[in-house]
Enzyme design. Structure first.
Site, PDB file in Angstrom:
ATOM      1  N   GLY A  48      -1.016   1.560  -5.729  1.00  0.00           N
ATOM      2  CA  GLY A  48      -1.524   0.741  -4.639  1.00  0.00           C
ATOM      3  C   GLY A  48      -0.924   1.178  -3.320  1.00  0.00           C
ATOM      4  CB  ALA A  49      -1.441   1.746  -0.237  1.00  0.00           C
ATOM      5  CG  ASP A  50       2.874  -2.083   1.229  1.00  0.00           C
ATOM      6  OD1 ASP A  50       2.640  -2.987   0.406  1.00  0.00           O
ATOM      7  OD2 ASP A  50       3.887  -1.372   1.181  1.00  0.00           O
ATOM      8  N   GLY A  70       5.695   0.656  -0.323  1.00  0.00           N
ATOM      9  CA  GLY A  70       7.073   0.223  -0.488  1.00  0.00           C
ATOM     10  C   GLY A  70       7.277  -1.270  -0.430  1.00  0.00           C
ATOM     11  CD  GLU A 121       5.345   2.824  -5.542  1.00  0.00           C
ATOM     12  OE1 GLU A 121       4.888   1.831  -6.144  1.00  0.00           O
ATOM     13  OE2 GLU A 121       5.493   2.851  -4.301  1.00  0.00           O
ATOM     14  CE  LYS A 168      -2.704  -5.009   0.937  1.00  0.00           C
ATOM     15  NZ  LYS A 168      -2.342  -4.564  -0.412  1.00  0.00           N
TER      16      LYS A 168
END
Length: 234
Positions: free
Chosen positions: A94-96, A107, A115, A133
């Site tokens: 996934g990602a922020d 993170g 990761e 996102k």
């Protein structure tokens, strides 16, 4: 600073995350070594991989955190290590936040060091996100894993680069978050990041900083939307 919580109270966002994960998992084939990320969207991918493994899919997974390792074990997915398999076929994570150039900030779950290691060992890096996102310009705070001994030095370096550092505190324990590697996390707010590659190089040069959350090597992103899944490729 932006809200980095992975808690999702919106059903539509959960559906978008799950849709993006299900779409990305279609890239997995028999015999692959699969890096599996950490977080709520990665959890959907792990669950789907577990369903496919129960149906006969033959893969090995390299987890990036204790969380993803435990989820994979619950799904009876065979787990391996980077030591045993230093070359990974694909990583699902996934990602922020991610921009249209496929530069991501990760993170939020404090697992970005492992990761990034797995991402650089992989032939293909695939991220899975809900549509919120995806942004025209990155402005999420950048997580930096730091040696506890060097925290104040790294904070000073972040300020010199124009950022505002904040030590990440734990939600259900006293004191700071401690990563799976035994380190602290500083969240650095740089406002809008005009040149992520340059900032990445500058953060790499900070003594005492283990790894930061800017990812420059994303190959593909699956975006869950109300109209289905959209795929962006480099």
């Amino acid at each position: 600073m932006k809200d980095r919580s992975s808690h999702d109270t919106g059903g539509s966002k959960s559906r978008e995350k799950e849709a993006s994960a299900l779409s990305a998992v279609t890239l997995i084939a028999d015999g692959m070594i699969v890096g599996i990320g950490t977080g709520s969207t990665a959890a959907y991918a792990i669950a789907e991989l577990g369903r496919l493994v129960a149906g006969g899919l033959d893969i090995l997974c390299v987890p990036t955190s204790y969380q993803s390792e435990m989820l994979a074990a619950q799904q009876k997915i065979s787990i391996t290590t980077l030591l045993e398999h230093p070359e990974i076929d694909i990583v699902l994570d996934g990602a922020d936040q991610i921009d249209r150039n496929l530069v991501a900030i990760k993170g939020g779950g404090a697992a970005h060091t492992r990761e990034k290691v797995i991402a650089h060992a992989a032939s293909k890096v695939v991220l899975m996100v809900d549509h919120e996102k995806v942004v025209p310009g990155l402005d999420h705070e950048v997580p930096i894993e730091v040696l506890p001994y060097a925290r104040t030095l790294v904070e000073r370096g972040v300020r010199a680069l124009g950022g505002i550092p904040e030590l990440r505190m734990a939600a259900r324990k006293d004191g700071p978050v401690v990563t799976d590697n035994g380190n602290f996390v500083i969240d650095a707010d740089f406002g809008t990041i005009d040149d992520p590659a340059r900032l990445s190089d500058e953060l790499n040069a900070l003594v005492g900083a283990i790894e930061h959350g800017i990812f420059l090597n994303v190959d593909e992103v699956h975006i869950g939307t109300s109209d289905g899944v959209k795929v962006l490729k480099r």
